[in-house]
Design a protein around this motif. Structure first.
Motif, PDB file in Angstrom:
ATOM      1  N   UNK A 177       0.832  -1.108  -0.007  1.00  0.00           N
ATOM      2  CA  UNK A 177       0.043   0.074   0.148  1.00  0.00           C
ATOM      3  C   UNK A 177       0.775   1.296  -0.088  1.00  0.00           C
ATOM      4  N   UNK A 178       1.729   1.204   0.934  1.00  0.00           N
ATOM      5  CA  UNK A 178       2.902   2.396   0.951  1.00  0.00           C
ATOM      6  C   UNK A 178       3.601   2.712  -0.481  1.00  0.00           C
ATOM      7  N   UNK A 208       0.802   3.508  -3.237  1.00  0.00           N
ATOM      8  CA  UNK A 208      -0.227   4.534  -2.881  1.00  0.00           C
ATOM      9  C   UNK A 208      -1.586   4.058  -3.197  1.00  0.00           C
ATOM     10  N   UNK A 209      -1.863   2.638  -3.395  1.00  0.00           N
ATOM     11  CA  UNK A 209      -3.213   2.271  -3.465  1.00  0.00           C
ATOM     12  C   UNK A 209      -4.002   2.060  -1.990  1.00  0.00           C
ATOM     13  N   UNK A 210      -5.176   2.205  -2.016  1.00  0.00           N
ATOM     14  CA  UNK A 210      -5.848   1.861  -0.828  1.00  0.00           C
ATOM     15  C   UNK A 210      -6.041   0.632  -0.141  1.00  0.00           C
ATOM     16  N   UNK A 211      -6.142   0.364   0.898  1.00  0.00           N
ATOM     17  CA  UNK A 211      -6.463  -1.090   1.523  1.00  0.00           C
ATOM     18  C   UNK A 211      -7.514  -2.072   0.797  1.00  0.00           C
ATOM     19  N   UNK A 212      -8.923  -1.088   0.586  1.00  0.00           N
ATOM     20  CA  UNK A 212      -9.759  -1.745   0.101  1.00  0.00           C
ATOM     21  C   UNK A 212      -9.465  -2.122  -1.455  1.00  0.00           C
TER      22      UNK A 212
END
Lengths: 104, 871
Positions: free
Chosen positions: A28-29, A32-36
């Motif tokens: 994610x870090x 830059x994508x969201x957890x969802x």
């Protein structure tokens, strides 16, 4: 095997895995994508046998003073997909930069 | 932090069970990593929302079409691996679904679909009643129709018609068809316009108006090859050259009369005198917003003062003696068939329930076989939803296969039904497997499929824990009860049907034994119409009929031939006012009205076997120059003359002021109006004295009547080639047709009951077989301990028959409650008919004994050693 839908998110996750980012939060870090977005992509890739996952060694985690982490790894099939993803991302970058626009 | 973890736990609940703990731990670990990385509050919220989203998407992916597709492939593969199981289940379901689809198509086409006229819900049929004479739904007289048109405000328009038979010439060959006189307003009321051409208008619908007609699309196609110039051309109708002004659209008809030609009614709009002559059928279209109830109320109030507005004698509408009734046209057309069809719908519904019970049973048995496999999968973390999905898919695949085969069966049955159905089943042409029927079948299929899927799923999943704890050797928790319930239900339903079918069969037996009052063997009949253009007077018609009779009698194929104005069992009620000389009309006495007027030639009553009770029969001397005479039947003598002999009394038939006729003989009653109907009052008048343009020839043959028919055609053609022979048939066919509706219903009912019996038998057998297999260890031990075969048989039979007995008991109660609905279909049989109520249970008990006996026998062959070794 059903072909994987190569969305941009899938390409990012594959690229992250190929460059050595092997845990959910790390991915994610770096992307830059969201957890969802990341977890469903990981689950789908695993279902398609492009990725395998396992818990890291309990002792290792204890030593580091944190809970054990799920470790993701590309399978050979996944590596081929990751290469394809890299190629796509390169093409996209070319298209979106001056180089691509100038060529248009 | 606590709140975030609780949220995380909630998100984990969204994940399919088999993956739940893994994701929860992973998320907690990632959350810790995030915290270490110094994620701010906004970042945490974003992360938490994302996790919930992920959990939900895992669940929906599980339920996605992808999952269904996989389950579908698995289910089909699984079913194909067990061809015997699949075949039995599919055939059973196909029978249930097929029978339902076929009967629903009939019900839908006949009862539910609106009539094929625009806004047909506004159309009503208007009739009159004569309660004192026992006539409901009687015709309307021309003065009444004209007054109705003028006075009733509830109707936008109304039209009248009356079918009759007509000979059509000018086409490829002379033909006898059904025609109708109609008022010009009828077409407007029905809202149907001809193509090509027009209908006749009010200037043509007048006495002595031009000879014009509208023909049906079918007649135009059949006899005139769709001649594009038909409009404006002339054809021959009963010898009258008539101009065709229009052709109605395909399928246009009224009240299933099969009307092919429409001619103007030409009512005399100035004559309000002839009130006794009721012959019109009236159709009205209600004004926008007027309900049938409101129209009924208006008519009831009009009838109160009708007599004041229509001074004159006799038959003026009045509240008590002669009310006016209306009914939706659809009700009028569908009539009493509705009850029969809805009952059949219920019957096939029962059959489907029984079939479903059997298949549910099979699936339960199979699910139990797979219980250990399922338990292991659950223990290993397989999601419950996945397992439910698997069972559901299997159920749906099975029910769909059943539905596909069932639709094929339904299609084939409908073809057979069309051929076998009685002539009086209305709207036969409108029956088919249309969208509504397919939708209904799909609904039933999905419902049955879900039931089949969920029942075993619930059953198996509910007992997985127990199975595992017990090491999988016992797989029978609560199952016996469910299976027994299925058998109880199936037996009860089958018994209701068996009793119902028994009643129908007994009723049909009664009907078939009805003494019609005449002989049918070796007799044929046909109808002729002598056009007035070629045969203007009674003398000419008499001469021609005489020639035909002599022509037939000259041939060796015939013993004799006679004339009659109507054929028994299919005669239309006349119900004509009749004058009885010397008899006073009284308030309490019978109305002076006779049900049937029949014109016959001398020798007819004797030739068809009508019994002579008193006096003499008609003789050749009763001709135009002789004293006017008449025969009356026993019913008339009893009704009007009480115990005394009517010989020598005189009566005057209705309308026209003819002479009084002397009663010279009393003959037996004949079932003129149908076998189920009471024999009415009847008079027989000699043909030479009253004449007749349209008479039937009844001939007695020396050999097979079928071969004599061609000879009859040849004889008539030799005398006048332009005369078409109508309704040429054997008298046995006529009486057979009178039984056709009862035969049709009885056959269907008995077939479905037979099917139900068979299915219930198979169901009981399979449950008992399964029980024996399950109990083989126990039986083996018992036999090892010295139990005799007899006691094993008793034990197994006892178990099975106890369940069947409960089913029989409930079925009897069900039959007792439900057979009431059959009452209107039964002839001369009580709904509590002892024979049916005893034979039905006996038959079903026999089936149950047989179904338990075979498994019981198998139980005695259990080898104790083998069974114990298996343990």
């Amino acid at each position: 095997m059903t072909p994987i839908r190569m969305t941009q998110a899938t390409a990012f996750v594959l690229r992250a895995l190929a460059t050595g980012h092997r845990h959910g939060f790390e991915i994610m870090e770096v992307t830059g994508l969201a957890s969802g977005t990341v977890y469903p992509v990981l689950r789908r890739l695993e279902g398609e046998r492009a990725v395998s996952s396992a818990w890291e060694d309990e002792a290792e985690a204890r030593e580091a003073g944190r809970p054990r982490r799920r470790v993701y790894e590309l399978t050979p099939h996944g590596e081929a997909l990751a290469q394809m993803a890299a190629e796509r991302l390169r093409e996209a970058t070319r298209f979106l930069t001056d180089e691509g626009l100038a060529g248009a | 932090m606590g709140a975030l973890r609780a949220w995380l736990a909630l998100a984990a609940r969204m994940v399919p069970r088999d993956e739940r703990s893994r994701w929860r731990e992973e998320w907690e670990s990632d959350l810790a990593a995030a915290e270490r990385a110094g994620l701010g509050p906004a970042g945490r919220v974003r992360w938490a929302v994302g996790v919930m989203w992920a959990g939900l998407s895992f669940r929906t992916e599980e339920m996605s079409m992808d999952g269904w597709g996989r389950e579908f492939r698995l289910a089909v593969r699984g079913l194909l691996r067990r061809p015997a199981f699949t075949a039995v289940a599919v055939v059973t379901l196909a029978l249930g679904i097929g029978a339902n689809t076929a009967i629903f198509s009939v019900v839908n086409g006949v009862v539910f679909q609106p009539l094929p006229y625009p806004d047909s819900h506004e159309l009503v049929s208007i009739t009159t009643e004569f309660p004192t004479m026992g006539f409901a739904e009687f015709w309307v007289s021309p003065p009444e129709f004209m007054e109705l048109e003028e006075r009733a405000r509830s109707f936008e328009s109304m039209g009248a018609f009356r079918p009759y038979q007509v000979s059509v010439g000018g086409g490829e060959q002379p033909e006898r068809v059904t025609a109708a006189i109609a008022t010009a307003s009828l077409f407007e009321t029905l809202g149907v316009t001809p193509r090509p051409g027009r209908t006749f208008d009010e200037t043509e619908d007048v006495p002595n108006g031009p000879a014009v007609a509208v023909m049906s699309h079918e007649l135009w196609t059949r006899s005139f090859g769709r001649d594009p110039d038909i409009v404006g051309s002339t054809i021959d109708l009963n010898g009258v050259s008539t101009e065709i002004v229009g052709v109605m659209p395909p399928g246009f008809d009224l009240e299933d009369n099969g009307i092919e030609v429409w001619t103007p009614a030409a009512l005399d709009r100035t004559n309000f005198q002839n009130r006794g002559s009721h012959y019109l059928e009236v159709v009205g279209r209600l004004r926008d917003g007027v309900t049938p109830l409101a129209a009924r109320r208006e008519l009831a109030s009009l009838v109160q003062t009708w007599a004041d507005d229509s001074p004159g004698a006799g038959h003026v509408p009045s509240p008590q003696a002669h009310p006016i009734a209306i009914e939706l046209l659809q009700e009028e057309v569908v009539g009493d068939v509705r009850t029969a069809l809805l009952i059949l719908m219920g019957v096939v519904g029962f059959v489907l329930l029984i079939a479903s019970g059997n298949v549910a049973n099979l699936l339960l048995a199979r699910a139990e076989d797979r219980q250990r496999e399922v338990s292991v999968r659950v223990a290993l973390g397989a999601g419950r939803w996945r397992l439910v999905q698997q069972f559901l898919t299997e159920g749906l695949v099975l029910s769909t296969m059943g539905a596909v085969v069932g639709l094929g069966l339904a299609w084939a049955s409908l073809q057979a039904l069309r051929v076998a159905s009685p002539g009086d089943l209305p709207r036969l042409g409108e029956i088919g497997l249309d969208g509504t029927v397919l939708l209904a079948t799909t609904g039933v299929t999905v419902a049955v499929g879900i039931l089949f899927g969920l029942a075993p799923a619930r059953h198996v999943l509910g007992s997985t824990a127990t199975t595992l704890r017990d090491g999988g050797s016992r797989t029978t928790i609560g199952r016996g009860g469910l299976r027994s319930l299925l058998i109880v239900t199936e037996t009860a339903l089958a018994l209701v049907l068996a009793v119902g079918a028994g009643l129908m069969i007994r009723s049909f037996g009664q009907l078939a034994q009805v003494e019609p009052g005449f002989e049918t063997e070796n007799r044929i009949a046909f109808q002729l119409y002598l056009p007035s253009s070629a045969y203007p007077t009674n003398t000419e018609t008499s001469v021609l009929y005489r020639q035909i009779i002599e022509g037939l009698e000259a041939r060796p194929e015939f013993e004799g031939a006679w004339l009659t104005s109507s054929i028994p069992t299919v005669q239309t009620l006349n119900a004509n006012d009749t004058e009885f000389e010397g008899l006073q009309r009284t308030q309490d006495g019978p109305a002076h009205n006779v049900d049937y007027y029949t014109t016959v030639s001398a020798g007819y009553t004797e030739a068809v076997g009508i019994e002579l009770i008193e006096g003499r029969r008609l003789a050749p001397t009763d001709d135009a120059s002789g004293t006017p005479v008449v025969l009356v039947n026993q019913a008339l003598a009893d009704r009007f003359y009480g115990g005394r002999s009517p010989l020598g009394e005189r009566i005057r038939p209705c309308c026209g002021g003819g002479p009084f006729l002397e009663i010279v003989g009393v003959v037996g009653n004949v079932k003129q109006g149908g076998l189920e109907e009471e024999s009415g009052t009847e008079i027989f008048m000699p043909e030479p004295q009253v004449g007749g343009r349209s008479l039937h020839v009844m001939a007695k043959t020396t050999g097979r009547p079928e071969t004599a028919m061609d000879v009859a055609r040849e004889v008539v053609r030799g005398i006048d080639g332009s005369l078409p022979l109508a309704s040429l048939r054997t008298m046995e066919t006529v009486v057979g047709d009178a039984l056709s509706r009862a035969r049709f219903l009885t056959t269907l009912m008995a077939s479905f009951a037979g099917l139900a019996l068979l299915l219930a038998g198979i169901g009981t057998y399979s449950v008992m077989s399964y029980a024996v297999t399950q109990r083989s260890k126990e039986i083996g031990i018992r036999m090892a301990m010295g139990a005799k075969s007899g006691s094993v048989v008793r034990m197994v039979m006892g178990q099975g028959l106890k369940v069947a007995g409960v089913g029989l008991g409930l079925g009897l109660v069900g039959a007792w409650l439900l057979t009431d609905v059959l009452e209107s279909l039964l002839y001369n049989i009580e709904v509590w008919d002892t024979v049916s109520f005893v034979s039905g249970p006996l038959l079903l008990a026999g089936v149950a004994v047989a179904a338990c006996w075979l498994p019981a026998l198998r139980a005695t062959r259990v080898e104790p050693v083998t069974v114990l070794k298996e343990e």
